[in-house]
Scaffold this motif. Structure first.
Motif, PDB file in Angstrom:
ATOM      1  N   ILE A 154       5.850   2.537  -5.869  1.00 16.85           N
ATOM      2  CA  ILE A 154       4.919   1.671  -5.143  1.00 16.85           C
ATOM      3  C   ILE A 154       5.204   0.206  -5.457  1.00 16.85           C
ATOM      4  N   THR A 155       5.430  -0.097  -6.729  1.00 21.16           N
ATOM      5  CA  THR A 155       5.687  -1.478  -7.127  1.00 21.16           C
ATOM      6  C   THR A 155       7.009  -1.970  -6.544  1.00 21.16           C
ATOM      7  N   GLU A 156       8.030  -1.143  -6.629  1.00 20.04           N
ATOM      8  CA  GLU A 156       9.330  -1.508  -6.063  1.00 20.04           C
ATOM      9  C   GLU A 156       9.216  -1.749  -4.557  1.00 20.04           C
ATOM     10  N   ASP A 157       8.572  -0.837  -3.845  1.00 23.03           N
ATOM     11  CA  ASP A 157       8.424  -0.961  -2.390  1.00 23.03           C
ATOM     12  C   ASP A 157       7.580  -2.180  -2.006  1.00 23.03           C
ATOM     13  N   VAL A 214      -2.282  -2.625 -21.537  1.00 18.16           N
ATOM     14  CA  VAL A 214      -3.584  -2.298 -22.104  1.00 18.16           C
ATOM     15  C   VAL A 214      -4.546  -1.686 -21.086  1.00 18.16           C
ATOM     16  N   LEU A 215      -4.298  -1.952 -19.806  1.00 20.70           N
ATOM     17  CA  LEU A 215      -5.080  -1.329 -18.743  1.00 20.70           C
ATOM     18  C   LEU A 215      -4.157  -1.157 -17.554  1.00 20.70           C
ATOM     19  N   SER A 216      -4.044   0.066 -17.104  1.00 18.53           N
ATOM     20  CA  SER A 216      -3.188   0.397 -15.967  1.00 18.53           C
ATOM     21  C   SER A 216      -4.023   1.260 -15.032  1.00 18.53           C
ATOM     22  N   LEU A 217      -4.385   0.673 -13.894  1.00 16.64           N
ATOM     23  CA  LEU A 217      -5.241   1.370 -12.941  1.00 16.64           C
ATOM     24  C   LEU A 217      -4.439   1.751 -11.706  1.00 16.64           C
ATOM     25  N   VAL A 218      -4.747   2.920 -11.172  1.00 19.76           N
ATOM     26  CA  VAL A 218      -4.137   3.361  -9.924  1.00 19.76           C
ATOM     27  C   VAL A 218      -5.231   3.623  -8.904  1.00 19.76           C
ATOM     28  N   ALA A 219      -4.863   3.460  -7.648  1.00 14.57           N
ATOM     29  CA  ALA A 219      -5.724   3.822  -6.531  1.00 14.57           C
ATOM     30  C   ALA A 219      -5.199   5.147  -5.995  1.00 14.57           C
ATOM     31  N   VAL A 220      -6.058   6.156  -6.011  1.00 13.88           N
ATOM     32  CA  VAL A 220      -5.702   7.485  -5.519  1.00 13.88           C
ATOM     33  C   VAL A 220      -6.381   7.645  -4.164  1.00 13.88           C
ATOM     34  N   ASP A 221      -5.625   8.120  -3.199  1.00 13.72           N
ATOM     35  CA  ASP A 221      -6.046   8.123  -1.815  1.00 13.72           C
ATOM     36  C   ASP A 221      -7.133   9.124  -1.448  1.00 13.72           C
ATOM     37  N   ASP A 222      -7.330  10.172  -2.207  1.00 18.30           N
ATOM     38  CA  ASP A 222      -8.285  11.193  -1.789  1.00 18.30           C
ATOM     39  C   ASP A 222      -9.056  11.711  -2.997  1.00 18.30           C
ATOM     40  N   LYS A 226      -0.804  14.141  -6.438  1.00 18.21           N
ATOM     41  CA  LYS A 226      -1.705  13.044  -6.137  1.00 18.21           C
ATOM     42  C   LYS A 226      -1.036  12.046  -5.208  1.00 18.21           C
ATOM     43  N   THR A 227      -1.837  11.408  -4.381  1.00 19.13           N
ATOM     44  CA  THR A 227      -1.336  10.363  -3.511  1.00 19.13           C
ATOM     45  C   THR A 227      -1.772   9.027  -4.088  1.00 19.13           C
ATOM     46  N   VAL A 228      -0.931   8.450  -4.940  1.00 20.75           N
ATOM     47  CA  VAL A 228      -1.198   7.146  -5.536  1.00 20.75           C
ATOM     48  C   VAL A 228      -0.721   6.100  -4.531  1.00 20.75           C
ATOM     49  N   VAL A 229      -1.631   5.199  -4.149  1.00 21.06           N
ATOM     50  CA  VAL A 229      -1.296   4.204  -3.133  1.00 21.06           C
ATOM     51  C   VAL A 229      -1.346   2.773  -3.653  1.00 21.06           C
ATOM     52  N   GLY A 230      -1.760   2.582  -4.903  1.00 17.65           N
ATOM     53  CA  GLY A 230      -1.816   1.238  -5.461  1.00 17.65           C
ATOM     54  C   GLY A 230      -1.855   1.259  -6.965  1.00 17.65           C
ATOM     55  N   HIS A 231      -1.527   0.111  -7.559  1.00 19.82           N
ATOM     56  CA  HIS A 231      -1.486  -0.002  -9.018  1.00 19.82           C
ATOM     57  C   HIS A 231      -1.716  -1.455  -9.433  1.00 19.82           C
ATOM     58  N   ILE A 232      -2.337  -1.619 -10.604  1.00 19.10           N
ATOM     59  CA  ILE A 232      -2.461  -2.933 -11.235  1.00 19.10           C
ATOM     60  C   ILE A 232      -2.256  -2.783 -12.735  1.00 19.10           C
ATOM     61  N   GLY A 256      -0.970  -8.391 -13.616  1.00 21.60           N
ATOM     62  CA  GLY A 256       0.212  -8.424 -12.778  1.00 21.60           C
ATOM     63  C   GLY A 256       1.275  -7.519 -13.344  1.00 21.60           C
ATOM     64  N   PRO A 257       2.001  -6.926 -12.477  1.00 22.29           N
ATOM     65  CA  PRO A 257       1.839  -7.034 -11.039  1.00 22.29           C
ATOM     66  C   PRO A 257       0.717  -6.151 -10.507  1.00 22.29           C
ATOM     67  N   VAL A 258       0.281  -6.477  -9.305  1.00 29.49           N
ATOM     68  CA  VAL A 258      -0.616  -5.613  -8.539  1.00 29.49           C
ATOM     69  C   VAL A 258       0.151  -5.245  -7.279  1.00 29.49           C
ATOM     70  N   SER A 259       0.160  -3.973  -6.948  1.00 22.18           N
ATOM     71  CA  SER A 259       0.954  -3.540  -5.804  1.00 22.18           C
ATOM     72  C   SER A 259       0.255  -2.421  -5.042  1.00 22.18           C
ATOM     73  N   VAL A 260       0.503  -2.440  -3.744  1.00 20.83           N
ATOM     74  CA  VAL A 260      -0.026  -1.418  -2.843  1.00 20.83           C
ATOM     75  C   VAL A 260       1.134  -0.974  -1.966  1.00 20.83           C
ATOM     76  N   THR A 261       1.225   0.321  -1.744  1.00 19.19           N
ATOM     77  CA  THR A 261       2.292   0.840  -0.895  1.00 19.19           C
ATOM     78  C   THR A 261       2.262   0.093   0.451  1.00 19.19           C
ATOM     79  N   PRO A 262       3.428  -0.334   0.965  1.00 19.02           N
ATOM     80  CA  PRO A 262       3.453  -1.209   2.147  1.00 19.02           C
ATOM     81  C   PRO A 262       2.646  -0.709   3.341  1.00 19.02           C
TER      82      PRO A 262
END
Length: 176
Positions: free
Chosen positions: A19-22, A48-56, A67-73, A91-97
């Protein structure tokens, strides 16, 4: 679909990397190694904190491969030369394009800031586009900028009444 923000779990690493690369591929403001930075922070116990956004919501307890991970910070410790602490950097914060501009990044940022504030954070720093981050309360703060960062993009959000007097530095993993 319901979006769930949760802490990174073992097995999320490959999805976060992709996700971050894309998300940063071909961006004029990207260094091209943002996904490697996340791995370096993790490897150096500096993530120290790594959060993901899971789609469902139904996938929250599914095995990581399902899991469908669609974002990360990513959040790491920041240091101020005045000795005050704790300060954090995000940083970084990223969301699948294909899911950008849906508010996923905003949810990740808000949850992350709420979490570090609950930990007693004095504030949070980042280097990025002021137009993107001012809506979260970040302000361009060149007088606190590390020497190796573009001061016009260095930003600070206070999460307490403590105002720094020194300059900041990001974790060394940012510069490897």
């Amino acid at each position: 679909m319901t979006l769930i923000i949760r802490e990174e779990q073992f097995g999320d690493e490959a999805a976060i990397f992709k996700i971050t690369e894309d998300a940063f591929r071909g961006k004029p403001y990207a260094g091209g190694d943002e996904q490697i930075l996340v791995d370096r922070l993790r490897d150096q116990n500096a993530l120290v904190l790594s959060l993901v956004a899971v789609d469902d919501e139904k996938q929250v307890d599914a095995p990581p491969a399902e899991k469908t991970v669609v974002g990360h910070i990513a959040f790491s410790i920041a240091i101020n030369t005045d000795g005050s602490a704790p300060w954090y950097a995000f940083g970084p914060v990223s969301v699948t394009p294909e899911r950008q501009a849906e508010g996923i990044g905003a949810q990740l940022i808000n949850q992350g800031l709420t979490t570090i504030q609950s930990w007693g954070a004095l504030g949070c720093i980042l280097t990025g586009d002021p137009n993107s981050y001012s809506r979260f309360g970040f302000a361009v703060s060149p007088k606190f900028s590390p020497a190796n960062e573009p001061a016009e993009y260095f930003q600070l959000k206070l999460l307490s009444t403590t105002t720094p007097t020194g300059t900041f530095s990001f974790h060394p993993a940012f510069y490897e």
